[in-house]
Design an enzyme around this catalytic site. Structure first.
Site, PDB file in Angstrom:
ATOM      1  N   CYS A 113       0.814  -1.222   0.000  1.00 45.57           N
ATOM      2  CA  CYS A 113       0.000   0.000   0.000  1.00 45.57           C
ATOM      3  C   CYS A 113       0.847   1.271   0.000  1.00 45.57           C
ATOM      4  O   CYS A 113       0.352   2.356  -0.297  1.00 45.57           O
ATOM      5  CB  CYS A 113      -0.937   0.006   1.194  1.00 45.57           C
ATOM      6  SG  CYS A 113      -1.906  -1.498   1.299  1.00 45.57           S
ATOM      7  N   HIS A 252      -3.342   6.809   2.596  1.00 44.93           N
ATOM      8  CA  HIS A 252      -3.754   5.512   2.067  1.00 44.93           C
ATOM      9  C   HIS A 252      -5.153   5.208   2.581  1.00 44.93           C
ATOM     10  O   HIS A 252      -5.476   5.525   3.724  1.00 44.93           O
ATOM     11  CB  HIS A 252      -2.764   4.424   2.505  1.00 44.93           C
ATOM     12  CG  HIS A 252      -3.258   3.053   2.175  1.00 44.93           C
ATOM     13  ND1 HIS A 252      -3.661   2.719   0.905  1.00 44.93           N
ATOM     14  CD2 HIS A 252      -3.453   1.950   2.952  1.00 44.93           C
ATOM     15  CE1 HIS A 252      -4.075   1.461   0.913  1.00 44.93           C
ATOM     16  NE2 HIS A 252      -3.960   0.971   2.129  1.00 44.93           N
ATOM     17  N   ASN A 282     -10.099  -0.530  -0.354  1.00 43.79           N
ATOM     18  CA  ASN A 282      -8.637  -0.471  -0.280  1.00 43.79           C
ATOM     19  C   ASN A 282      -8.053  -1.018  -1.583  1.00 43.79           C
ATOM     20  O   ASN A 282      -8.240  -2.193  -1.902  1.00 43.79           O
ATOM     21  CB  ASN A 282      -8.187  -1.308   0.929  1.00 43.79           C
ATOM     22  CG  ASN A 282      -6.684  -1.317   1.128  1.00 43.79           C
ATOM     23  OD1 ASN A 282      -5.909  -0.885   0.274  1.00 43.79           O
ATOM     24  ND2 ASN A 282      -6.250  -1.837   2.267  1.00 43.79           N
TER      25      ASN A 282
HETATM   26  O1  UT7 Z   1      -3.866  -1.643   3.631  1.00 43.57           O
HETATM   27  C1  UT7 Z   1      -2.994  -1.427   4.687  1.00 43.57           C
HETATM   28  C2  UT7 Z   1      -3.009  -2.452   5.745  1.00 43.57           C
HETATM   29  N1  UT7 Z   1      -4.334  -2.771   6.222  1.00 43.57           N
HETATM   30  C3  UT7 Z   1      -4.846  -2.160   7.294  1.00 43.57           C
HETATM   31  O2  UT7 Z   1      -4.265  -1.252   7.831  1.00 43.57           O
HETATM   32  C4  UT7 Z   1      -6.136  -2.713   7.808  1.00 43.57           C
HETATM   33  C5  UT7 Z   1      -6.252  -2.430   9.277  1.00 43.57           C
HETATM   34  N2  UT7 Z   1      -7.366  -3.111   9.914  1.00 43.57           N
HETATM   35  C6  UT7 Z   1      -8.674  -2.784   9.739  1.00 43.57           C
HETATM   36  O3  UT7 Z   1      -9.019  -1.934   8.944  1.00 43.57           O
HETATM   37  C7  UT7 Z   1      -9.687  -3.464  10.625  1.00 43.57           C
HETATM   38  O4  UT7 Z   1      -9.013  -4.217  11.615  1.00 43.57           O
HETATM   39  C8  UT7 Z   1     -10.661  -4.405   9.864  1.00 43.57           C
HETATM   40  C9  UT7 Z   1     -11.655  -3.574   9.039  1.00 43.57           C
HETATM   41  C10 UT7 Z   1      -9.904  -5.342   8.971  1.00 43.57           C
HETATM   42  C11 UT7 Z   1     -11.484  -5.224  10.860  1.00 43.57           C
HETATM   43  O5  UT7 Z   1     -12.163  -4.366  11.746  1.00 43.57           O
HETATM   44  P1  UT7 Z   1     -12.088  -4.602  13.331  1.00 43.57           P
HETATM   45  O6  UT7 Z   1     -12.939  -3.603  13.952  1.00 43.57           O
HETATM   46  O7  UT7 Z   1     -10.639  -4.613  13.698  1.00 43.57           O
HETATM   47  O8  UT7 Z   1     -12.748  -6.010  13.473  1.00 43.57           O
HETATM   48  P2  UT7 Z   1     -12.133  -7.352  14.098  1.00 43.57           P
HETATM   49  O9  UT7 Z   1     -11.197  -7.991  13.152  1.00 43.57           O
HETATM   50  O10 UT7 Z   1     -11.669  -7.095  15.503  1.00 43.57           O
HETATM   51  O11 UT7 Z   1     -13.447  -8.247  14.204  1.00 43.57           O
HETATM   52  C12 UT7 Z   1     -14.534  -7.875  15.050  1.00 43.57           C
HETATM   53  C13 UT7 Z   1     -15.661  -8.843  14.833  1.00 43.57           C
HETATM   54  C14 UT7 Z   1     -15.221 -10.308  14.892  1.00 43.57           C
HETATM   55  O12 UT7 Z   1     -16.272 -11.050  15.500  1.00 43.57           O
HETATM   56  P3  UT7 Z   1     -16.172 -11.481  17.037  1.00 43.57           P
HETATM   57  O13 UT7 Z   1     -14.916 -12.305  17.144  1.00 43.57           O
HETATM   58  O14 UT7 Z   1     -16.081 -10.195  17.823  1.00 43.57           O
HETATM   59  O15 UT7 Z   1     -17.422 -12.235  17.250  1.00 43.57           O
HETATM   60  C15 UT7 Z   1     -15.137 -10.692  13.441  1.00 43.57           C
HETATM   61  O16 UT7 Z   1     -15.340 -12.080  13.240  1.00 43.57           O
HETATM   62  O17 UT7 Z   1     -16.217  -8.648  13.529  1.00 43.57           O
HETATM   63  C16 UT7 Z   1     -16.255  -9.890  12.843  1.00 43.57           C
HETATM   64  N3  UT7 Z   1     -16.106  -9.634  11.417  1.00 43.57           N
HETATM   65  C17 UT7 Z   1     -17.141  -9.381  10.611  1.00 43.57           C
HETATM   66  N4  UT7 Z   1     -18.465  -9.300  10.846  1.00 43.57           N
HETATM   67  C18 UT7 Z   1     -19.259  -9.015   9.801  1.00 43.57           C
HETATM   68  C19 UT7 Z   1     -14.960  -9.578  10.693  1.00 43.57           C
HETATM   69  N5  UT7 Z   1     -15.245  -9.311   9.418  1.00 43.57           N
HETATM   70  C20 UT7 Z   1     -16.581  -9.168   9.339  1.00 43.57           C
HETATM   71  C21 UT7 Z   1     -17.473  -8.876   8.283  1.00 43.57           C
HETATM   72  N6  UT7 Z   1     -18.791  -8.801   8.561  1.00 43.57           N
HETATM   73  N7  UT7 Z   1     -17.048  -8.644   7.025  1.00 43.57           N
END
Ligand code: UT7
Length: 326
Positions: A113, A252, A282
């Site tokens: 990225c 980004h 992204n």
């Molecule tokens: O491109 C450069 C590098 N990339 C980044 O910098 C990305 C950085 N990270 C992020 O943007 C975020 O961490 C994400 C958008 C990827 C994820 O968001 P989050 O708020 O960190 O969610 P999480 O991974 O902590 O997941 C929270 C919950 C989980 O469920 P439980 O374990 O709390 O029951 C996931 O299973 O959300 C769940 N989850 C979803 N639910 C519905 C994960 N993906 C989804 C989804 N729809 N698509």
């Protein structure tokens, strides 16, 4: 005084749109979750068979036309991509052939990225050193080619697109500073494990879906905010500027919450940041390239403005550069 400046910008987004509502039918997700957690509403996706150099070609044609530079006048083409058409030749070579830029040297940069910021910095150095006059820099990605459409934690995030910048020698200093960094110790946080020399393509790699993006998003999130703030501050300090001097920040576009947190820590008002993640998701190296082009097209960048690009991605890698727009 010899420096480099950007004289033409272009972008290309494939016409096909994949909306959050469409993803609801593919994986266990909701429009509400994607919107609130990421800021993404829709993303562009290519038709089957379309590669990074195809998107790069369209963006480059526009950038070259706006720059008034013929393909034959290009000395170098750099394509930042993690989804090249093939492992080799580089996408830059395919692009050279499409454009008939027969006098240009070509290579790809793999800096995820942060690829476009790495590539701009490289082009700037080639020009300022006196080696080249005209350089085409492109960020182009077909991330949907490495997306696991059954993994809701990643498939809702990525999209396809390309942005291009034509750079040429200038008597005025336009590129004021660049700060690039990396942390290979955290390479496993965002990775495409299969298909390289470590794990060449095999039945085993296919079975374990190793040709798809694997991401530990939660851990990356915290690092992204910290590192993007650090990179922007570092680039500004090297240019003897303060955050108040920023006219527009081109971050980004990985997550709207990351962008807001970075802006807050830099004490930047919303109107000083360009955000388009809701429409494209992204796009890795293409994100800042497309955002820069759109900000310029929208009249958000004027002569003498201080433009700061700020990016972070898999590697880990990060980079920021400060430009006085000419
Ligand atoms: O491109 C450069 C590098 N990339 C980044 O910098 C990305 C950085 N990270 C992020 O943007 C975020 O961490 C994400 C958008 C990827 C994820 O968001 P989050 O708020 O960190 O969610 P999480 O991974 O902590 O997941 C929270 C919950 C989980 O469920 P439980 O374990 O709390 O029951 C996931 O299973 O959300 C769940 N989850 C979803 N639910 C519905 C994960 N993906 C989804 C989804 N729809 N698509």
């Amino acid at each position: 005084m010899r420096s480099a400046k950007i004289v033409g910008l272009g972008k290309y987004l494939p016409p096909k749109i994949l909306r959050n509502k469409d993803l609801e039918k593919m994986v266990d997700t909701t429009d509400e979750w994607i919107t609130t957690r990421t800021g993404i509403k829709e993303r562009r996706i290519v038709e089957k068979g379309v590669a990074a150099s195809d998107l790069a070609r369209e963006a480059s044609r526009i950038a070259l036309k706006r720059a008034g530079i013929k393909p034959s006048e290009l000395d170098l083409i750099i394509v930042a991509t993690i989804t090249p058409d093939t492992q080799f030749p580089s996408s830059a070579c395919y692009l050279q052939n499409y454009l008939k830029a027969k006098n240009a040297a070509c290579f790809d940069i793999s800096a995820a990225c942060a690829g476009f910021v790495y590539a701009l910095t490289t082009a700037w150095q080639f020009i300022e050193s006196g080696l080249y006059e005209n350089v085409l820099v492109v960020g182009s990605e077909v991330l949907t080619s490495i997306t696991d459409w059954s993994d809701r934690s990643t498939c809702v995030l990525f999209g396809d697109g390309a942005g291009a910048a034509v750079m040429t020698a200038s008597g005025k200093k336009s590129f004021l500073s660049s700060y690039l960094g990396a942390d290979g110790a955290n390479s496993d946080l965002l990775i495409l494990p299969g298909g390289g020399s470590r794990h060449p393509a095999s039945e085993e790699t296919l079975k374990h879906k190793m040709h798809f993006i694997k991401m530990r998003g939660n851990e990356l999130f915290r690092i992204a905010v910290r590192v993007m703030v650090y990179a922007a501050r570092h680039a500004l300090a090297k240019a003897h500027l303060q955050t108040e001097d920023i006219d527009i920040l081109i971050p980004h576009q990985a997550n709207e919450r990351i962008i807001s947190a970075v802006a807050k820590r830099l004490s930047l008002a919303q109107d000083k940041i360009y955000v388009n993640i809701s429409r494209y998701g992204n796009m890795s190296s293409a994100s800042s390239a497309v955002a820069l082009c759109e900000a310029w097209e929208a009249g958000r960048i004027k002569k003498d403005d201080i433009v700061v690009l700020d990016a972070f991605g898999g590697g880990l890698v990060w980079g920021s550069c400060a430009i006085r727009w000419q």
